[in-house]
Design a protein around this motif. Structure first.
Motif, mmCIF file in Angstrom:
data_model
loop_
_atom_site.group_PDB
_atom_site.id
_atom_site.type_symbol
_atom_site.label_atom_id
_atom_site.label_comp_id
_atom_site.label_asym_id
_atom_site.label_seq_id
_atom_site.Cartn_x
_atom_site.Cartn_y
_atom_site.Cartn_z
ATOM 1 N N LEU A 1 0.835 -1.196 0.000
ATOM 2 C CA LEU A 1 0.000 0.000 0.000
ATOM 3 C C LEU A 1 0.869 1.245 0.000
ATOM 4 N N LEU A 2 1.873 1.199 0.867
ATOM 5 C CA LEU A 2 2.830 2.301 0.914
ATOM 6 C C LEU A 2 4.206 1.756 0.543
ATOM 7 N N PRO A 3 4.790 2.170 -0.561
ATOM 8 C CA PRO A 3 6.118 1.661 -0.915
ATOM 9 C C PRO A 3 7.130 1.960 0.182
ATOM 10 N N LEU A 4 8.086 1.056 0.344
ATOM 11 C CA LEU A 4 9.106 1.222 1.392
ATOM 12 C C LEU A 4 10.411 1.677 0.757
ATOM 13 N N THR A 5 11.198 2.397 1.536
ATOM 14 C CA THR A 5 12.488 2.824 1.001
ATOM 15 C C THR A 5 13.602 2.223 1.837
ATOM 16 N N VAL A 6 14.639 1.714 1.174
ATOM 17 C CA VAL A 6 15.824 1.251 1.917
ATOM 18 C C VAL A 6 17.029 2.061 1.479
ATOM 19 N N GLU A 7 17.803 2.450 2.468
ATOM 20 C CA GLU A 7 19.038 3.193 2.207
ATOM 21 C C GLU A 7 20.185 2.214 2.418
ATOM 22 N N LEU A 8 21.059 2.145 1.420
ATOM 23 C CA LEU A 8 22.134 1.157 1.532
ATOM 24 C C LEU A 8 23.502 1.799 1.383
ATOM 25 N N SER A 9 24.521 1.080 1.794
ATOM 26 C CA SER A 9 25.894 1.560 1.580
ATOM 27 C C SER A 9 26.261 1.301 0.114
ATOM 28 N N PHE A 10 27.412 1.798 -0.311
ATOM 29 C CA PHE A 10 27.819 1.605 -1.707
ATOM 30 C C PHE A 10 27.897 0.128 -2.066
ATOM 31 N N SER A 11 28.577 -0.593 -1.203
ATOM 32 C CA SER A 11 28.772 -2.002 -1.573
ATOM 33 C C SER A 11 27.455 -2.764 -1.486
ATOM 34 N N GLU A 12 26.624 -2.422 -0.508
ATOM 35 C CA GLU A 12 25.325 -3.100 -0.409
ATOM 36 C C GLU A 12 24.475 -2.807 -1.645
ATOM 37 N N ALA A 13 24.512 -1.541 -2.080
ATOM 38 C CA ALA A 13 23.740 -1.171 -3.261
ATOM 39 C C ALA A 13 24.223 -1.961 -4.477
ATOM 40 N N GLU A 14 25.534 -2.149 -4.533
ATOM 41 C CA GLU A 14 26.131 -2.895 -5.640
ATOM 42 C C GLU A 14 25.610 -4.336 -5.634
ATOM 43 N N ILE A 15 25.597 -4.894 -4.429
ATOM 44 C CA ILE A 15 25.132 -6.289 -4.298
ATOM 45 C C ILE A 15 23.669 -6.382 -4.707
ATOM 46 N N LEU A 16 22.880 -5.401 -4.276
ATOM 47 C CA LEU A 16 21.453 -5.436 -4.618
ATOM 48 C C LEU A 16 21.266 -5.326 -6.135
ATOM 49 N N ARG A 17 22.028 -4.427 -6.759
ATOM 50 C CA ARG A 17 21.915 -4.280 -8.224
ATOM 51 C C ARG A 17 22.244 -5.600 -8.911
ATOM 52 N N GLU A 18 23.304 -6.221 -8.420
ATOM 53 C CA GLU A 18 23.744 -7.491 -9.012
ATOM 54 C C GLU A 18 22.665 -8.552 -8.934
ATOM 55 N N ASN A 19 21.877 -8.506 -7.857
ATOM 56 C CA ASN A 19 20.910 -9.579 -7.611
ATOM 57 C C ASN A 19 19.463 -9.176 -7.861
ATOM 58 N N LEU A 20 19.304 -8.009 -8.485
ATOM 59 C CA LEU A 20 17.961 -7.487 -8.687
ATOM 60 C C LEU A 20 17.090 -8.425 -9.525
ATOM 61 N N LYS A 21 17.738 -9.042 -10.511
ATOM 62 C CA LYS A 21 17.009 -9.943 -11.412
ATOM 63 C C LYS A 21 16.410 -11.126 -10.640
ATOM 64 N N THR A 22 17.217 -11.700 -9.765
ATOM 65 C CA THR A 22 16.746 -12.836 -8.965
ATOM 66 C C THR A 22 15.569 -12.413 -8.103
ATOM 67 N N LEU A 23 15.725 -11.275 -7.441
ATOM 68 C CA LEU A 23 14.672 -10.814 -6.543
ATOM 69 C C LEU A 23 13.390 -10.528 -7.322
ATOM 70 N N THR A 24 13.529 -9.984 -8.524
ATOM 71 C CA THR A 24 12.343 -9.713 -9.347
ATOM 72 C C THR A 24 11.654 -11.015 -9.707
ATOM 73 N N ARG A 25 12.452 -12.007 -10.065
ATOM 74 C CA ARG A 25 11.858 -13.302 -10.414
ATOM 75 C C ARG A 25 11.147 -13.932 -9.226
ATOM 76 N N LEU A 26 11.549 -13.534 -8.025
ATOM 77 C CA LEU A 26 10.915 -14.100 -6.829
ATOM 78 C C LEU A 26 9.675 -13.322 -6.403
ATOM 79 N N GLY A 27 9.391 -12.203 -7.092
ATOM 80 C CA GLY A 27 8.168 -11.457 -6.771
ATOM 81 C C GLY A 27 8.413 -10.086 -6.170
ATOM 82 N N PHE A 28 9.654 -9.670 -6.029
ATOM 83 C CA PHE A 28 9.931 -8.314 -5.552
ATOM 84 C C PHE A 28 9.817 -7.332 -6.720
ATOM 85 N N GLU A 29 9.381 -6.131 -6.409
ATOM 86 C CA GLU A 29 9.494 -5.080 -7.411
ATOM 87 C C GLU A 29 10.268 -3.956 -6.743
#
Ligand code: ADP
Ligand code: MG
Length: 598
Positions: free
Chosen positions: A461-489
């Protein structure tokens, strides 16, 4: 013209008379060098001698050792034997009766073929070779020291061969110093004999240490009977039969239920055309077949017998012949994986509560138990026992029928950890966290594989925001495809910030922000090998674990029932994605035994 080097002393001398710096080493030095590769320890001597016996069509092999084989090794067989002429050649380097020409190397059917075992062993020990062929009336005894003939005489003996090796490395003090204690060296010998007796069929083995009988295996034992005798009841009880057939490859044998694993790979036996070998391709294929059924850092126990055309495997890749090379190792990998996966799917993986004595099996003569039909046995025995048990309870409890219906519906949650439910066979105990983890894991895997995404995702209902460090953001970008396939947007939202719009259905009740941060932390840990596929799998295992009902969560009756029902629907209901058991059944027979009713 220079003569080609061969192993006759005369020619070597002639070669060495020439000018120049290069000398050809005398035969005894060459043998001592080869011994360095072939003879590592007493167990390697036992291996070579037993292999020679197996190549000589024996029906019985006796191995007697003293002080872990350091003092003495004696191998006696009832095989075809050697005549006087052959005895005098068998200890010469490259002296072999098993191959004759280069082409023979392409299809080796015997265990030996290099003709360097006896020469190597002789070079570093005192040796007595005694042998007789059937047509001779007396045998021949040859005594050697450091490879030199000391005496040759005739000896009264039955047909066969007996080779005694004493004072191993007496003339190589550096090597002798590196030998371990007598019990350690003896353990290596047991391992060698275990492998050989599992490898062959219809051959009896006797092993004695310091004059005492260690074991005696009768020749007509089946593979399972040998496993039971050599590796113990517990391994035997947890075997699942493996069978795979292809025009060019047959795989037979056993793997252990995932509930029984080892901390090291020493209970992994691979036989290729009856040769015991260590093979990484096969071990990796088995491990992959187990997948998440296996707890981390554990090794499955297996006994796999591969039969394939001799041309499809090169056995000449290791001086001690401990390894082989497959012409098509990808085919072997896939086939072994398929064979083991099938065995795991077919098998009943519920861990058994039956307690058995561990450790070495009893000493002395082993009689062959009744032949078993491995596939039928469980069902037949189970039914009979159950019938007996039901009769017993009927007499004891006249209202048993009524009780059965009543208890079947009752699920008890104890200590907010386990669900306990009476079943027809006994008592079912389920770990609530592990069970839910398995259910969620399979759901996530399903949605990961499926193309349709609309049902698996739930918009927030209300989108959530996460603030990450540089390396964490990098890891998330790298794995975004997997998370999307699992149902995350998830979308990028300024520097290292991300907006989460939708989450997988199964996660809707969770603290999404901390969940995402934890997933990223987990993915950030370097764990080789770093393949994309493995990463997705890790994400799934992680999400399933974090989203599952925790140990300690109280559950309502409905939730308990729901959990058990959903668990029954999963494909692998016996272990959680980390490989820990999900459920245990205590059978009525086991309960009766506990209460000494039998
Ligand atoms: P390989 O086994 O590679 O041929 P070895 O040095 O181990 O070489 O043995 C040399 C030869 O001695 C064998 O090829 C075989 O002919 C003979 N031999 C060794 N041990 C036995 C045995 N137990 N029974 C009969 N023949 C034997
Ligand atoms: Mg040999």
């Amino acid at each position: 013209m220079l003569m080609l080097m061969n192993n006759q002393q005369g020619e070597r001398k002639c070669y060495n008379q020439r000018m120049g710096k290069i000398k050809i080493l005398p035969e005894n030095v060459a043998n001592k060098i080869a011994a360095g590769e072939v003879v590592e320890r007493p167990a390697s001597v036992v291996k070579e001698l037993v292999e020679n016996s197996l190549d000589a069509q024996v029906s019985q092999i006796k191995v007697e050792v003293e002080s872990g084989g350091i003092k003495k090794i004696l191998v006696i067989d009832d095989g075809t034997g050697m005549d006087k002429e052959d005895i005098q050649k068998c200890f010469l380097r490259h002296g072999t009766s098993k191959i004759f020409q280069e082409e023979d190397l392409l299809s080796i059917k015997s265990l030996g073929f290099r003709g360097e075992a006896l020469s190597s062993i002789a070079a570093v020990s005192k040796m007595k070779i005694k042998s007789k062929v059937e047509k001779e009336t007396a045998g021949t005894l040859l005594e050697l020291e450091a490879g030199e003939t000391k005496k040759i005489s005739s000896a009264g003996m039955p047909t066969g061969t007996s080779i005694e090796v004493s004072d191993l490395f007496f003339n190589v003090p550096a090597r002798r110093k590196f030998l371990k204690s007598s019990p350690t060296e003896f353990r290596h010998i047991i391992d060698i004999i275990t492998t050989h007796s599992l490898a062959c069929e219809n051959i009896g083995f006797v092993l004695k240490h310091n004059g005492k009988l260690v074991f005696s295996l009768e020749k007509n034992l089946s593979r399972e009977e040998k496993i039971k005798e050599l590796l113990g009841e517990e391994v035997f009880r947890n075997l699942l039969a493996v069978f795979f057939s292809h025009p060019h490859l047959k795989i037979e044998g056993f793997v252990s239920k995932p509930s029984l694993t080892a901390q090291a790979s020493y209970k992994q036996f691979t036989f290729v055309n009856k040769r015991g070998v260590k093979d990484r391709v096969i071990a990796a294929a088995v491990k992959e077949a187990y997948g998440t059924l296996l707890p981390a850092k554990t090794y499955p126990i297996f006994f796999l017998y591969l039969t394939l055309p001799y041309e499809m495997v090169d056995v000449n890749v290791h001086p001690r012949k401990e390894e082989v090379k497959f012409v098509n190792s990808q085919f072997i990998f896939q086939s072994v994986k398929a064979a083991v996966s099938q065995a795991l799917v077919r098998g009943d993986l519920t861990p058994s509560l039956q307690r058995v004595t561990r450790g070495p099996t009893r000493l002395g003569q082993v009689r062959p138990p009744k032949p078993r039909d491995y596939n039928k046995e469980r069902a037949v025995v189970g039914e009979k026992e159950l019938e007996k048990e039901l009769k017993f309870y009927k007499e004891l409890l006249p209202w048993e029928e009524e009780l059965k219906v009543r208890v079947a519906e009752e699920i008890l949650q104890v200590h907010n950890l386990y669900l306990i439910k009476p079943t027809e066979e006994g008592i079912l105990i389920v770990d609530q966290h592990a069970a839910h983890e398995r259910i969620l894991y399979e759901k996530l895997i399903e949605s990961f594989k499926s193309e349709k995404k609309e049902n698996i995702s739930q918009a927030l209902l209300l989108p959530l925001t996460v603030e990450l460090s540089f390396s964490e953001a990098e890891i998330l970008r790298e794995n975004l495809k997997t998370l999307t396939r699992l149902g995350f947007e998830i979308e990028e939202f300024g520097r290292n910030s991300f907006k989460i719009n939708s989450v997988p259905n199964i996660l809707k009740a969770h603290d999404i922000v901390s969940l995402i941060t934890e997933v990223i932390e987990d993915l950030g840990q370097e764990r080789p090998p770093k393949e994309v596929d493995e990463k997705s799998l890790r994400t799934i295992v992680f999400l399933a674990c974090r989203s599952a009902i925790k140990a300690g969560d109280p559950l309502s009756k409905e939730e308990c029932r729901d959990l058990l029902e959903k668990l029954e629907e999963t494909k692998t209901k016996y272990t959680c994605p980390h490989g820990r058991p999900v459920k245990v059944i205590i059978s009525l027979a086991e309960l009766q035994k506990m209460f000494k009713r039998t």
